[in-house]
Design a protein around this motif. Structure first.
Motif, PDB file in Angstrom:
ATOM      1  N   MET A 146       0.837  -1.208   0.000  1.00  0.00           N
ATOM      2  CA  MET A 146       0.000   0.000   0.000  1.00  0.00           C
ATOM      3  C   MET A 146       0.866   1.250   0.000  1.00  0.00           C
ATOM      4  O   MET A 146       1.968   1.259   0.546  1.00  0.00           O
ATOM      5  CB  MET A 146      -0.932  -0.008   1.204  1.00  0.00           C
ATOM      6  CG  MET A 146      -1.914  -1.166   1.150  1.00  0.00           C
ATOM      7  SD  MET A 146      -3.147  -1.061   2.436  1.00  0.00           S
ATOM      8  CE  MET A 146      -4.574  -1.616   1.564  1.00  0.00           C
ATOM      9  N   ARG A 147       0.330   2.287  -0.603  1.00  0.00           N
ATOM     10  CA  ARG A 147       1.046   3.560  -0.721  1.00  0.00           C
ATOM     11  C   ARG A 147       0.152   4.678  -0.194  1.00  0.00           C
ATOM     12  O   ARG A 147      -1.007   4.461   0.119  1.00  0.00           O
ATOM     13  CB  ARG A 147       1.379   3.852  -2.190  1.00  0.00           C
ATOM     14  CG  ARG A 147       2.259   2.798  -2.857  1.00  0.00           C
ATOM     15  CD  ARG A 147       3.730   2.930  -2.404  1.00  0.00           C
ATOM     16  NE  ARG A 147       4.537   1.796  -2.845  1.00  0.00           N
ATOM     17  CZ  ARG A 147       4.750   0.669  -2.155  1.00  0.00           C
ATOM     18  NH1 ARG A 147       4.198   0.489  -0.971  1.00  0.00           N
ATOM     19  NH2 ARG A 147       5.512  -0.300  -2.634  1.00  0.00           N
TER      20      ARG A 147
ATOM     21  N   LEU B 109      -4.347   1.329  14.100  1.00  0.00           N
ATOM     22  CA  LEU B 109      -3.593   1.332  12.838  1.00  0.00           C
ATOM     23  C   LEU B 109      -3.817   2.628  12.069  1.00  0.00           C
ATOM     24  O   LEU B 109      -2.908   3.141  11.412  1.00  0.00           O
ATOM     25  CB  LEU B 109      -3.999   0.136  11.961  1.00  0.00           C
ATOM     26  CG  LEU B 109      -3.517  -1.242  12.423  1.00  0.00           C
ATOM     27  CD1 LEU B 109      -3.897  -2.307  11.411  1.00  0.00           C
ATOM     28  CD2 LEU B 109      -2.013  -1.248  12.636  1.00  0.00           C
ATOM     29  N   ASN B 110      -5.032   3.162  12.169  1.00  0.00           N
ATOM     30  CA  ASN B 110      -5.309   4.422  11.470  1.00  0.00           C
ATOM     31  C   ASN B 110      -4.363   5.507  11.955  1.00  0.00           C
ATOM     32  O   ASN B 110      -3.818   6.282  11.172  1.00  0.00           O
ATOM     33  CB  ASN B 110      -6.764   4.828  11.703  1.00  0.00           C
ATOM     34  CG  ASN B 110      -7.152   6.012  10.841  1.00  0.00           C
ATOM     35  OD1 ASN B 110      -6.872   6.039   9.650  1.00  0.00           O
ATOM     36  ND2 ASN B 110      -7.770   7.017  11.453  1.00  0.00           N
ATOM     37  N   ARG B 111      -4.122   5.508  13.269  1.00  0.00           N
ATOM     38  CA  ARG B 111      -3.192   6.486  13.848  1.00  0.00           C
ATOM     39  C   ARG B 111      -1.753   6.159  13.435  1.00  0.00           C
ATOM     40  O   ARG B 111      -0.993   7.026  13.005  1.00  0.00           O
ATOM     41  CB  ARG B 111      -3.351   6.443  15.377  1.00  0.00           C
ATOM     42  CG  ARG B 111      -2.435   7.387  16.139  1.00  0.00           C
ATOM     43  CD  ARG B 111      -2.802   8.846  15.944  1.00  0.00           C
ATOM     44  NE  ARG B 111      -4.084   9.159  16.542  1.00  0.00           N
ATOM     45  CZ  ARG B 111      -4.262   9.576  17.780  1.00  0.00           C
ATOM     46  NH1 ARG B 111      -3.238   9.724  18.577  1.00  0.00           N
ATOM     47  NH2 ARG B 111      -5.461   9.860  18.228  1.00  0.00           N
ATOM     48  N   GLU B 112      -1.416   4.858  13.548  1.00  0.00           N
ATOM     49  CA  GLU B 112      -0.041   4.440  13.286  1.00  0.00           C
ATOM     50  C   GLU B 112       0.364   4.694  11.825  1.00  0.00           C
ATOM     51  O   GLU B 112       1.526   4.994  11.560  1.00  0.00           O
ATOM     52  CB  GLU B 112       0.049   2.937  13.592  1.00  0.00           C
ATOM     53  CG  GLU B 112       1.423   2.451  13.933  1.00  0.00           C
ATOM     54  CD  GLU B 112       1.395   0.980  14.362  1.00  0.00           C
ATOM     55  OE1 GLU B 112       0.692   0.634  15.325  1.00  0.00           O
ATOM     56  OE2 GLU B 112       2.085   0.185  13.711  1.00  0.00           O
TER      57      GLU B 112
ATOM     58  N   GLY C 147       1.318   8.724   9.076  1.00  0.00           N
ATOM     59  CA  GLY C 147       2.530   9.245   8.443  1.00  0.00           C
ATOM     60  C   GLY C 147       2.730   8.712   7.039  1.00  0.00           C
ATOM     61  O   GLY C 147       3.340   9.365   6.202  1.00  0.00           O
ATOM     62  N   ARG C 148       2.226   7.499   6.785  1.00  0.00           N
ATOM     63  CA  ARG C 148       2.361   6.915   5.441  1.00  0.00           C
ATOM     64  C   ARG C 148       1.192   7.300   4.537  1.00  0.00           C
ATOM     65  O   ARG C 148       1.115   6.851   3.380  1.00  0.00           O
ATOM     66  CB  ARG C 148       2.433   5.383   5.540  1.00  0.00           C
ATOM     67  CG  ARG C 148       3.790   4.883   6.043  1.00  0.00           C
ATOM     68  CD  ARG C 148       3.827   3.360   6.125  1.00  0.00           C
ATOM     69  NE  ARG C 148       3.519   2.711   4.870  1.00  0.00           N
ATOM     70  CZ  ARG C 148       3.306   1.405   4.728  1.00  0.00           C
ATOM     71  NH1 ARG C 148       3.383   0.620   5.768  1.00  0.00           N
ATOM     72  NH2 ARG C 148       3.030   0.900   3.549  1.00  0.00           N
TER      73      ARG C 148
END
Ligand SMILES: NC(=O)c1ccc[n+]([C@@H]2O[C@H](COP(=O)([O-])OP(=O)(O)OC[C@H]3O[C@@H](n4cnc5c(N)ncnc54)[C@H](OP(=O)(O)O)[C@@H]3O)[C@@H](O)[C@H]2O)c1
Length: 249
Positions: A124-125, A162-165, A168-169
């Motif tokens: 994923m990007r 995961l949404n928080r983690e 940045g990506r």
């Protein structure tokens, strides 16, 4: 090649996500449909505008998941969207349920969803989206639906973390939390759906509207998609309680 992956695509909400994403997804070359039953997915694939790949897989099966991992490793597709719909529930007293039924629920709702998410993330990007089917049952423990509700609390918690983690990506993760929806899930879970409470029967939602709201919420960048008035109220109350507790502790 850019692809979207939908698990549980042979029925109910997975099938509906496939139909609606087929109309709305841009910059995606193929939609991959995953479930154990080939026939309903092939029929769905025939009606889709995107090029569609049907993958017959038991997502709880170690060997089949390894094969799927190899397919990704060889093709190295960019994954624009992952929608994890494969899930199951068994209504009934905890002690009355067979060990196998409890273990199957945990394997599918928790382990397989986690594994599929972990497997897809490296492909994923920025701009990719993950949609996880949790449930309104995630917000409160439920007697006689104990393992199911606990498994959905896990999905909800994992999705939000995961949404928080992954902020940045530039990858967003959204948990979908509907009340009862008219899919085969209900007869599989309850056997006879006359066991459903009057409130659940009265507030039962259509697959189309739950998925349409989820797709719209995902576009707006929401982390949770809550459908149905009773679940919205429950969500509001549980969130308020949590905020209050955080304030005092
Ligand atoms: N319907 C509701 O009232 C409701 C409410 C809240 C949340 N949810 C959640 O929404 C999600 C979708 O449920 P639904 O209502 O659409 O139910 P559904 O119509 O029964 O669909 C379940 C899907 O999961 C797939 N599946 C089951 N076991 C699998 C396995 N081992 N490997 C691969 N695929 C598997 C099934 O396909 P195969 O049998 O072909 O493998 C089917 O496509 C579930 O996570 C459910 O917990 C449902």
């Amino acid at each position: 090649m850019k692809i979207a992956i939908i698990t549980g695509a042979s029925s109910g909400m997975g099938m509906e996500f496939a139909k609606q994403l087929d109309l709305s997804l841009r910059k995606t070359d193929e939609i991959w449909l995953l479930a154990r039953r080939r026939e309903p997915m092939e029929e769905l694939a025939r009606s889709m505008r995107h090029k569609t790949r049907v993958i017959v897989i038991d997502v709880t099966n170690e060997r089949e998941m390894k094969q799927f991992a190899e397919v990704l490793a060889i093709g190295k597709p960019g994954i624009t969207a992952l929608v994890n719909c494969a899930g199951t529930g068994n209504y009934g007293d905890f002690l009355g349920q067979s060990d196998k039924s409890v273990s199957d629920m945990v394997q599918l709702n928790i382990v397989a969803l986690t594994r599929m998410t972990k497997l897809c993330l490296p492909y994923m990007r920025r701009g990719s989206r993950i949609i996880q089917l949790a449930s309104g049952a995630a917000f409160m423990p439920q007697a006689a639906f104990a393992v199911y509700a606990a498994s959905k609390a896990y999905v909800y918690s994992l999705s939000r973390a995961l949404n928080r983690e992954l902020q940045g990506r530039g990858i967003r993760v959204m948990a979908v939390c509907p009340g009862p929806v008219n899919t085969p899930f209900l007869t599989n879970a309850y056997g006879d759906i006359s066991h459903l409470s009057c409130l659940k029967k009265l507030t039962m939602m259509k697959t189309e509207s739950v998925v349409a709201k989820a797709v719209a919420d995902c576009k707006r960048g929401k982390s949770v998609s809550v459908c149905g008035l009773p679940v919205k109220l429950l969500y509001f109350v549980t969130q308020s309680m949590q905020n209050l507790l955080q304030y005092f502790t």
